[in-house]
Write an enzyme that holds these catalytic residues in place. Sequence first.
Site, PDB file in Angstrom:
ATOM      1  N   LYS A 111      36.822   7.141  33.253  1.00  0.00           N
ATOM      2  CA  LYS A 111      36.490   6.271  32.127  1.00  0.00           C
ATOM      3  C   LYS A 111      37.438   5.076  32.037  1.00  0.00           C
ATOM      4  O   LYS A 111      37.021   3.952  31.745  1.00  0.00           O
ATOM      5  CB  LYS A 111      36.527   7.079  30.834  1.00  0.00           C
TER       6      LYS A 111
ATOM      7  N   GLU B 128      34.210  23.098  30.118  1.00  0.00           N
ATOM      8  CA  GLU B 128      33.385  23.762  31.122  1.00  0.00           C
ATOM      9  C   GLU B 128      34.071  25.045  31.587  1.00  0.00           C
ATOM     10  O   GLU B 128      35.269  25.256  31.377  1.00  0.00           O
ATOM     11  CB  GLU B 128      33.181  22.835  32.321  1.00  0.00           C
TER      12      GLU B 128
ATOM     13  N   VAL C  26      31.379   5.994  28.656  1.00  0.00           N
ATOM     14  CA  VAL C  26      32.732   6.076  28.095  1.00  0.00           C
ATOM     15  C   VAL C  26      32.659   6.280  26.588  1.00  0.00           C
ATOM     16  O   VAL C  26      31.975   5.543  25.883  1.00  0.00           O
ATOM     17  CB  VAL C  26      33.545   4.792  28.395  1.00  0.00           C
TER      18      VAL C  26
ATOM     19  N   GLY D 198      29.044  15.025  23.310  1.00  0.00           N
ATOM     20  CA  GLY D 198      27.980  15.732  22.610  1.00  0.00           C
ATOM     21  C   GLY D 198      26.645  15.087  22.859  1.00  0.00           C
ATOM     22  O   GLY D 198      26.555  13.866  23.081  1.00  0.00           O
TER      23      GLY D 198
ATOM     24  N   GLY E  17      31.260   8.390  24.553  1.00  0.00           N
ATOM     25  CA  GLY E  17      30.075   8.895  23.866  1.00  0.00           C
ATOM     26  C   GLY E  17      29.424   7.878  22.957  1.00  0.00           C
ATOM     27  O   GLY E  17      28.928   6.839  23.386  1.00  0.00           O
TER      28      GLY E  17
ATOM     29  N   ARG F 191      15.810  19.819  37.386  1.00  0.00           N
ATOM     30  CA  ARG F 191      15.907  20.776  38.490  1.00  0.00           C
ATOM     31  C   ARG F 191      15.028  21.998  38.243  1.00  0.00           C
ATOM     32  O   ARG F 191      14.409  22.528  39.159  1.00  0.00           O
ATOM     33  CB  ARG F 191      17.367  21.201  38.675  1.00  0.00           C
TER      34      ARG F 191
ATOM     35  N   LYS G  65      29.743   8.455  34.277  1.00  0.00           N
ATOM     36  CA  LYS G  65      31.026   7.772  34.481  1.00  0.00           C
ATOM     37  C   LYS G  65      31.623   8.043  35.857  1.00  0.00           C
ATOM     38  O   LYS G  65      32.210   7.154  36.477  1.00  0.00           O
ATOM     39  CB  LYS G  65      32.038   8.124  33.393  1.00  0.00           C
TER      40      LYS G  65
ATOM     41  N   GLU H  30      26.683   2.074  28.556  1.00  0.00           N
ATOM     42  CA  GLU H  30      27.482   2.296  27.352  1.00  0.00           C
ATOM     43  C   GLU H  30      27.892   3.748  27.194  1.00  0.00           C
ATOM     44  O   GLU H  30      29.009   4.064  26.768  1.00  0.00           O
ATOM     45  CB  GLU H  30      26.696   1.843  26.121  1.00  0.00           C
TER      46      GLU H  30
ATOM     47  N   ASP I 201      38.499  13.114  34.481  1.00  0.00           N
ATOM     48  CA  ASP I 201      37.444  12.538  33.650  1.00  0.00           C
ATOM     49  C   ASP I 201      37.953  11.300  32.915  1.00  0.00           C
ATOM     50  O   ASP I 201      37.280  10.259  32.890  1.00  0.00           O
ATOM     51  CB  ASP I 201      36.947  13.582  32.660  1.00  0.00           C
TER      52      ASP I 201
END
Length: 438
Positions: free
Chosen positions: A207, A192, A134, A304, A136, A47, A107, A131, A203
């Site tokens: 997942k 957040e 879900v 992460g 990480g 962006r 996700k 992959e 969230d």
Amino acid sequence: MSQQAVKVGLIGLGTVGQGVIRVLQKNAEEIARRVGRPVQVTHASARDLGRPRDTDLAGITLVADALSLAREADIDVLVEVVGGQTVAKDAILAALARGKPVVTANKALLAENGNGIFAAAAEAGVPVAFEASVAGGIPIIKAIREGLAGNRIDSLAGIINGTCNYILSQMTVKGQSFADALADAQKLGYAEADPTFDVEGVDAAHKLSILASIAFGMPLSFPAVACEGITKVTAQDIQIAQTLGYRIKLLGIAKRSAAGVELRVHPTLIPDDQLLAKVDGVLNSVLVQGNAVGQVGFYGRGAGGDATASAVVADLVDVARGLGAEAHRHVPALAFQPAAVQALNLLPISAIESCYYLRLRVADEPGVLKGLTGILAEHDISIEAILQKEPRGDDDATVALITDRVAEQRFDAALAAIQALPFVREGAARIRVEHFKD
């Protein structure tokens, strides 16, 4: 080894996008040996192209329009790590329409729009790999879809949101309130500024719907996930659970039985000697029960930039290996052949069975326990454990108990009768209890 590189178009240059570039650069030789040729990001969109970044973007064509990259760039694979749904969905569908494979970590997009995306991919004859969507860096998608393909999966359960796990861990270890633990998570970047999707369980529900689909061979069913967050879990509940030998975790649970499939996300008491109870901080863990292998567990970093980038690049390697071949068609997106993906009976939360933790504030007077246990007996509900805490500074006492397994509808009827008793105060807490036996 062919020297013609696999050309990657990357949508999103945030934490994960930059992590993907770094992993590809750092491990370039190993990745080329695995694929048979180099894999390089040649085009990327963001962006704000002028924003300072710590990643070496030399040799990458940068554009502001993600959709034009997907539609027009000279690429072999599209990687989407921008998040959100509108831009990401349009770009993915545009790439699929060109016959370009897609790798995504999104996700929410898959949980809510995945059935249509996978149908478009099947029509185009190219894969969508996900992959990183879900847990990480934990390869849970590949494990269920490929490593456990010889099993009928009966259930799975896991800690699949690191933010909630960090908050509950802080409340357990440091005795913090929910608000204080959330504030710490935000300061450390684990939560957040608006943490609603995390702390309300959305969230994790995204997942869980993905995991359940590949485990049971059914369409993505996010709207059917019963979802309850951790905002009502108190420090008192944490302390009482510890006294009774339990830890409280936010779990995503999917189970299949003759009656149907249950999909639920909620705070859960787990005996403190079991694996999931010992997973703290931002780490994730998933238990899968297969009818041949038994129970298997997965544990690691669930979020992460680097952990997620690791999973994205793993998908890239798989996709790159199959370019120009039919190999990828042997691993369907939802584990089962598309024609064999079947809608299953989805059970409402009222129909599931569980044990329950119940905490009540009651008047400190004779007959309280008799009244509570009498109502539970009337509803044929047995008690596994009970704890009474004496009043401190007022006229009320606290009673906490754990029941044996009971249908939720029956427990709710008993709870309504209990709350109508004259000595029961407002503010009852009800949390489900699960035991994961090996």
